[in-house]
Design a protein around this motif. Sequence first.
Motif, PDB file in Angstrom:
ATOM      1  N   SER A   9       0.842  -1.192   0.000  1.00  0.00           N
ATOM      2  CA  SER A   9       0.000   0.000   0.000  1.00  0.00           C
ATOM      3  C   SER A   9       0.880   1.246   0.000  1.00  0.00           C
ATOM      4  CB  SER A   9      -0.913  -0.002   1.231  1.00  0.00           C
ATOM      5  OG  SER A   9      -1.677   1.164   1.246  1.00  0.00           O
ATOM      6  N   THR A  10       0.747   2.033  -1.045  1.00  0.00           N
ATOM      7  CA  THR A  10       1.556   3.259  -1.162  1.00  0.00           C
ATOM      8  C   THR A  10       0.709   4.516  -1.029  1.00  0.00           C
ATOM      9  OG1 THR A  10       1.304   3.180  -3.567  1.00  0.00           O
ATOM     10  CG2 THR A  10       3.276   2.129  -2.638  1.00  0.00           C
ATOM     11  N   ILE A  11      -0.573   4.353  -0.790  1.00  0.00           N
ATOM     12  CA  ILE A  11      -1.472   5.505  -0.724  1.00  0.00           C
ATOM     13  C   ILE A  11      -1.321   6.211   0.621  1.00  0.00           C
ATOM     14  CG2 ILE A  11      -3.895   6.234  -0.651  1.00  0.00           C
ATOM     15  CD1 ILE A  11      -4.469   4.066  -2.724  1.00  0.00           C
ATOM     16  N   ARG A  12      -0.896   7.457   0.563  1.00  0.00           N
ATOM     17  CA  ARG A  12      -0.723   8.278   1.763  1.00  0.00           C
ATOM     18  C   ARG A  12      -1.572   9.546   1.700  1.00  0.00           C
ATOM     19  NH1 ARG A  12       0.824   4.218   3.046  1.00  0.00           N
ATOM     20  NH2 ARG A  12       2.866   3.518   3.770  1.00  0.00           N
ATOM     21  N   THR A  13      -2.192   9.771   0.551  1.00  0.00           N
ATOM     22  CA  THR A  13      -3.018  10.969   0.370  1.00  0.00           C
ATOM     23  C   THR A  13      -4.321  10.619  -0.339  1.00  0.00           C
ATOM     24  OG1 THR A  13      -1.924  11.478  -1.730  1.00  0.00           O
ATOM     25  CG2 THR A  13      -1.033  12.531   0.259  1.00  0.00           C
ATOM     26  N   PHE A  14      -5.309  11.497  -0.199  1.00  0.00           N
ATOM     27  CA  PHE A  14      -6.581  11.381  -0.922  1.00  0.00           C
ATOM     28  C   PHE A  14      -6.720  12.549  -1.885  1.00  0.00           C
ATOM     29  CE2 PHE A  14      -8.306   9.084   3.005  1.00  0.00           C
ATOM     30  CZ  PHE A  14      -8.143   7.832   2.424  1.00  0.00           C
ATOM     31  N   ILE A  94      -5.071  15.849  -0.262  1.00  0.00           N
ATOM     32  CA  ILE A  94      -5.112  16.007   1.193  1.00  0.00           C
ATOM     33  C   ILE A  94      -4.532  14.751   1.823  1.00  0.00           C
ATOM     34  CG2 ILE A  94      -7.499  15.121   1.310  1.00  0.00           C
ATOM     35  CD1 ILE A  94      -7.942  16.957   3.734  1.00  0.00           C
ATOM     36  N   THR A  95      -3.755  14.906   2.858  1.00  0.00           N
ATOM     37  CA  THR A  95      -3.157  13.742   3.518  1.00  0.00           C
ATOM     38  C   THR A  95      -4.239  12.950   4.255  1.00  0.00           C
ATOM     39  OG1 THR A  95      -2.680  14.935   5.571  1.00  0.00           O
ATOM     40  CG2 THR A  95      -0.973  14.971   3.841  1.00  0.00           C
ATOM     41  N   ILE A  96      -3.974  11.667   4.444  1.00  0.00           N
ATOM     42  CA  ILE A  96      -4.938  10.810   5.145  1.00  0.00           C
ATOM     43  C   ILE A  96      -5.151  11.312   6.576  1.00  0.00           C
ATOM     44  CG2 ILE A  96      -5.282   8.492   6.099  1.00  0.00           C
ATOM     45  CD1 ILE A  96      -4.012   7.373   3.567  1.00  0.00           C
ATOM     46  N   LYS A  97      -4.062  11.763   7.223  1.00  0.00           N
ATOM     47  CA  LYS A  97      -4.162  12.274   8.590  1.00  0.00           C
ATOM     48  C   LYS A  97      -5.071  13.500   8.642  1.00  0.00           C
ATOM     49  CE  LYS A  97      -1.332  13.974  12.433  1.00  0.00           C
ATOM     50  NZ  LYS A  97       0.042  14.336  12.878  1.00  0.00           N
ATOM     51  N   SER A 165     -11.316   2.926  12.352  1.00  0.00           N
ATOM     52  CA  SER A 165     -10.978   3.332  10.980  1.00  0.00           C
ATOM     53  C   SER A 165      -9.522   3.756  10.828  1.00  0.00           C
ATOM     54  CB  SER A 165     -11.891   4.483  10.531  1.00  0.00           C
ATOM     55  OG  SER A 165     -13.240   4.117  10.613  1.00  0.00           O
ATOM     56  N   LEU A 166      -8.878   4.120  11.917  1.00  0.00           N
ATOM     57  CA  LEU A 166      -7.499   4.617  11.845  1.00  0.00           C
ATOM     58  C   LEU A 166      -6.510   3.541  11.396  1.00  0.00           C
ATOM     59  CD1 LEU A 166      -7.380   6.791  15.105  1.00  0.00           C
ATOM     60  CD2 LEU A 166      -7.554   7.608  12.754  1.00  0.00           C
ATOM     61  N   ASN A 167      -6.888   2.258  11.549  1.00  0.00           N
ATOM     62  CA  ASN A 167      -5.988   1.158  11.191  1.00  0.00           C
ATOM     63  C   ASN A 167      -6.218   0.637   9.772  1.00  0.00           C
ATOM     64  OD1 ASN A 167      -4.789   1.092  13.806  1.00  0.00           O
ATOM     65  ND2 ASN A 167      -6.587   0.009  14.575  1.00  0.00           N
TER      66      ASN A 167
END
Length: 314
Positions: A9-14, A94-97, A165-167
Amino acid sequence: MKSVMRNHSTIRTFIILGLTSDPQLEILVFIFLFITYTFSVIENLTIISLILLDSHLKTAMYFFLQNFSSLEISLTTACVPAYLYIIASGNKVITIKACFIQVFFVILFGATEFYLLTVMSYDRCVAICKPLHYVTIMNSRVCRNLILCCWTSGLLIILPPLSLSLNLEFCDSVIDHFFCDASPILKNSCTDTWFIEQLAILCAVFTLIVTLMCVVLSYIYIIRMVLSFPSSQQRKKAFSTCSSHMIVVSLSYGSCIFMYINPSAKDELAINKAVSLLIVSGAPLLNPFIYTLRNKQVKQSFHDMLKRFLSKKY
């Protein structure tokens, strides 16, 4: 399987798609949202200021109204400025955080509003059914505790599904909305989100049903009491004190219920966007008008403050 997805998994942003992909239409959306946001903040800040400065507005009713206006500002600020920045900059990433932070605050403010509307209906019930004991029952300590209960309830409702959902690991990065909403985020997950979705629905339905039942119960007592008044003038005056709250309650619950009664799956996304726009942009603009236009004390306080300001200026 989970470890494989975690490693790959390389997705760090939306990517926030927004309300439209048409550049010219985006300009109109930007102007509309900027104007509605600006005026909603000014209106709600005016109500907060009036209640803080005017000694005649130091009752429980206006204390709750002040907190409601604060929530309205918070809710619209959690969504609209970020989307305005996306349109203005063209940067939809936008970042996932950051996305989860936005989800947290949007749902927290939204859920807290429903509990506050319930408290406001109870306040009106006490004012009409027990007018002689109103000041004693709705004292400052009780009011503060009720506000604390509203915030605590809103927080407790959001924490279970959000913490799970955070995991999550994500395989898709597109969010077809104008802000980070829970549903499109869960759709992007690689892992099974069935339990989280059911838990989120359970929390949402619990909030809606419990608060709505309390509001309805309060108004049943109010209507029974008002109908027992001998004078039609008394009945009219009693109903007028509740009318603003009833309109806001109808708009709030009606819009949320409408989201769950979609005509078809095809129209679900468009309806959710439209209703979300009404909740985070339209309602904060309309609600101050609804409360002030039907409230003589607030209007009088505004006129007095305006006169004092103009007399100092000139």
